[in-house]
Design a protein around this motif. Sequence first.
Motif, PDB file in Angstrom:
ATOM      1  N   PRO A 158      16.599 -10.742  -2.218  1.00 44.23           N
ATOM      2  CA  PRO A 158      17.009 -12.151  -2.201  1.00 44.23           C
ATOM      3  C   PRO A 158      16.622 -12.834  -0.902  1.00 44.23           C
ATOM      4  CG  PRO A 158      18.746 -10.786  -3.107  1.00 44.23           C
ATOM      5  CD  PRO A 158      17.687  -9.833  -2.618  1.00 44.23           C
ATOM      6  N   GLY A 159      15.928 -13.959  -1.011  1.00 45.73           N
ATOM      7  CA  GLY A 159      15.553 -14.734   0.156  1.00 45.73           C
ATOM      8  C   GLY A 159      14.466 -14.119   0.998  1.00 45.73           C
ATOM      9  N   GLN A 160      13.866 -13.053   0.514  1.00 46.92           N
ATOM     10  CA  GLN A 160      12.846 -12.357   1.307  1.00 46.92           C
ATOM     11  C   GLN A 160      11.491 -12.462   0.616  1.00 46.92           C
ATOM     12  OE1 GLN A 160      13.706  -9.650   3.867  1.00 46.92           O
ATOM     13  NE2 GLN A 160      15.785 -10.398   3.978  1.00 46.92           N
ATOM     14  N   SER A 161      10.472 -12.073   1.352  1.00 48.63           N
ATOM     15  CA  SER A 161       9.152 -12.088   0.764  1.00 48.63           C
ATOM     16  C   SER A 161       8.905 -10.798  -0.025  1.00 48.63           C
ATOM     17  CB  SER A 161       8.099 -12.229   1.867  1.00 48.63           C
ATOM     18  OG  SER A 161       6.829 -12.407   1.291  1.00 48.63           O
ATOM     19  N   LEU A 162       7.691 -10.653  -0.473  1.00 44.52           N
ATOM     20  CA  LEU A 162       7.325  -9.473  -1.252  1.00 44.52           C
ATOM     21  C   LEU A 162       6.987  -8.320  -0.320  1.00 44.52           C
ATOM     22  CD1 LEU A 162       6.690 -12.020  -3.116  1.00 44.52           C
ATOM     23  CD2 LEU A 162       5.169 -10.469  -4.336  1.00 44.52           C
ATOM     24  N   THR A 163       7.540  -7.165  -0.618  1.00 47.07           N
ATOM     25  CA  THR A 163       7.253  -5.961   0.144  1.00 47.07           C
ATOM     26  C   THR A 163       6.559  -4.970  -0.775  1.00 47.07           C
ATOM     27  OG1 THR A 163       9.202  -6.283   1.539  1.00 47.07           O
ATOM     28  CG2 THR A 163       8.232  -4.081   1.490  1.00 47.07           C
ATOM     29  N   LEU A 164       5.381  -4.515  -0.372  1.00 45.71           N
ATOM     30  CA  LEU A 164       4.633  -3.572  -1.198  1.00 45.71           C
ATOM     31  C   LEU A 164       5.304  -2.208  -1.166  1.00 45.71           C
ATOM     32  CD1 LEU A 164       2.051  -3.013  -2.875  1.00 45.71           C
ATOM     33  CD2 LEU A 164       0.921  -2.407  -0.724  1.00 45.71           C
ATOM     34  N   ILE A 165       5.565  -1.665  -2.353  1.00 43.67           N
ATOM     35  CA  ILE A 165       6.130  -0.323  -2.464  1.00 43.67           C
ATOM     36  C   ILE A 165       4.999   0.699  -2.498  1.00 43.67           C
ATOM     37  CG2 ILE A 165       7.435   1.259  -3.928  1.00 43.67           C
ATOM     38  CD1 ILE A 165       8.971  -1.206  -4.971  1.00 43.67           C
ATOM     39  N   ALA A 166       4.056   0.483  -3.422  1.00 47.77           N
ATOM     40  CA  ALA A 166       2.972   1.456  -3.590  1.00 47.77           C
ATOM     41  C   ALA A 166       1.834   0.835  -4.384  1.00 47.77           C
ATOM     42  CB  ALA A 166       3.479   2.706  -4.299  1.00 47.77           C
ATOM     43  N   THR A 167       0.685   1.458  -4.248  1.00 50.48           N
ATOM     44  CA  THR A 167      -0.509   1.089  -5.007  1.00 50.48           C
ATOM     45  C   THR A 167      -0.807   2.230  -5.966  1.00 50.48           C
ATOM     46  OG1 THR A 167      -1.365  -0.137  -3.119  1.00 50.48           O
ATOM     47  CG2 THR A 167      -2.936   0.449  -4.842  1.00 50.48           C
ATOM     48  N   ALA A 168      -1.054   1.886  -7.224  1.00 53.73           N
ATOM     49  CA  ALA A 168      -1.275   2.910  -8.253  1.00 53.73           C
ATOM     50  C   ALA A 168      -2.647   2.738  -8.873  1.00 53.73           C
ATOM     51  CB  ALA A 168      -0.198   2.815  -9.323  1.00 53.73           C
ATOM     52  N   ASN A 169      -3.502   3.702  -8.632  1.00 52.73           N
ATOM     53  CA  ASN A 169      -4.807   3.727  -9.282  1.00 52.73           C
ATOM     54  C   ASN A 169      -4.774   4.747 -10.402  1.00 52.73           C
ATOM     55  OD1 ASN A 169      -5.779   1.870  -7.511  1.00 52.73           O
ATOM     56  ND2 ASN A 169      -6.825   3.335  -6.207  1.00 52.73           N
ATOM     57  N   GLN A 170      -5.423   4.425 -11.492  1.00 53.01           N
ATOM     58  CA  GLN A 170      -5.447   5.345 -12.622  1.00 53.01           C
ATOM     59  C   GLN A 170      -6.171   6.614 -12.244  1.00 53.01           C
ATOM     60  OE1 GLN A 170      -8.073   6.313 -14.958  1.00 53.01           O
ATOM     61  NE2 GLN A 170      -6.634   7.424 -16.246  1.00 53.01           N
ATOM     62  N   GLY A 171      -5.539   7.738 -12.543  1.00 53.40           N
ATOM     63  CA  GLY A 171      -6.179   9.016 -12.314  1.00 53.40           C
ATOM     64  C   GLY A 171      -5.938   9.608 -10.946  1.00 53.40           C
ATOM     65  N   SER A 172      -5.140   8.949 -10.127  1.00 55.28           N
ATOM     66  CA  SER A 172      -4.839   9.509  -8.813  1.00 55.28           C
ATOM     67  C   SER A 172      -3.379   9.261  -8.480  1.00 55.28           C
ATOM     68  CB  SER A 172      -5.747   8.911  -7.743  1.00 55.28           C
ATOM     69  OG  SER A 172      -5.545   7.523  -7.649  1.00 55.28           O
ATOM     70  N   GLU A 173      -2.906   9.962  -7.473  1.00 57.45           N
ATOM     71  CA  GLU A 173      -1.526   9.784  -7.043  1.00 57.45           C
ATOM     72  C   GLU A 173      -1.350   8.405  -6.420  1.00 57.45           C
ATOM     73  OE1 GLU A 173      -0.187  13.242  -8.466  1.00 57.45           O
ATOM     74  OE2 GLU A 173       1.089  11.976  -7.225  1.00 57.45           O
ATOM     75  N   ALA A 174      -0.198   7.841  -6.607  1.00 50.08           N
ATOM     76  CA  ALA A 174       0.090   6.542  -6.005  1.00 50.08           C
ATOM     77  C   ALA A 174       0.136   6.674  -4.486  1.00 50.08           C
ATOM     78  CB  ALA A 174       1.415   6.006  -6.537  1.00 50.08           C
ATOM     79  N   THR A 175      -0.230   5.598  -3.822  1.00 51.82           N
ATOM     80  CA  THR A 175      -0.183   5.540  -2.364  1.00 51.82           C
ATOM     81  C   THR A 175       1.011   4.706  -1.954  1.00 51.82           C
ATOM     82  OG1 THR A 175      -2.592   5.677  -2.241  1.00 51.82           O
ATOM     83  CG2 THR A 175      -1.432   4.904  -0.282  1.00 51.82           C
ATOM     84  N   TYR A 176       1.947   5.307  -1.210  1.00 51.80           N
ATOM     85  CA  TYR A 176       3.187   4.652  -0.851  1.00 51.80           C
ATOM     86  C   TYR A 176       3.121   4.044   0.545  1.00 51.80           C
ATOM     87  CZ  TYR A 176       5.295   6.676  -4.983  1.00 51.80           C
ATOM     88  OH  TYR A 176       5.585   6.994  -6.288  1.00 51.80           O
ATOM     89  N   GLU A 177       3.781   2.917   0.681  1.00 51.44           N
ATOM     90  CA  GLU A 177       3.881   2.259   1.982  1.00 51.44           C
ATOM     91  C   GLU A 177       4.971   2.931   2.809  1.00 51.44           C
ATOM     92  OE1 GLU A 177       1.897  -0.517   3.121  1.00 51.44           O
ATOM     93  OE2 GLU A 177       0.799   0.461   1.490  1.00 51.44           O
TER      94      GLU A 177
END
Lengths: 114, 118
Positions: B39-58
């Motif tokens: 609430p009241g905050q901007s967007l914070t990236l949790i992770a990037t998910a590419n097909q076929g590979s493990e997600a990359t976490y922030e």
Amino acid sequence: QKEVEQDPGPLSVPEGAIVSLNCTYSNSAFQYFMWYRQYSRKGPELLMYTYSSGNKEDGRFTAQVDKSSKYISLFIRDSQPSDSATYLCAMRVPFTSGTYKYIFGTGTRLKVLA
Amino acid sequence: SAVISQKPSRDICQRGTSLTIQCQVDSQVTMMFWYRQQPGQSLTLIATANQGSEATYESGFVIDKFPISRPNLTFSTLTVSNMSPEDSSIYLCSVNPGRGLGDPDTQYFGPGTRLTVL
């Protein structure tokens, strides 16, 4: 210092006014510059994007980028009550691995009064 | 532009439980992103998910807490595990648009999932 700074507002203007929304950034590696509009309880909607210094116009909206000053702006002409929303700036930062991510400003709440 | 849907649109959950959020895109995309917006905050990236590979976490986000699946080029899930009230937030998925559907350097967002943890 935050990578992207954006005045949170709120900003109230009368209908028909010209609105100026601004963001500053600190990382000269930032590439693409975007503006999103987010209505309450909705996801962000892409409004405009550009990657070079200068102005880009789309209807009532003009996006301006000044890379030398690390400053971007969104101008809204003839503002309408339907423009009332939160406006977020966003920038893309590349990594040497070839991947990238997006950094968002905190958003400016705009209210256009009828 | 790509059309993105999310399920559920909102949920109220008890602490200690888990919720899986689904993100469906109407076209094939390479990269999908998961964000949190408190609430009241901007967007914070949790992770990037590419097909076929493990997600990359922030930084600050771990796989045990936010496991992500990306079984194909049009679908991803984010699970919020062992929830606490601090996890109350809007969770958003986004994509780079596929070929012909917009500038590939930009992002399009789903409508979000509003999560409340009691």
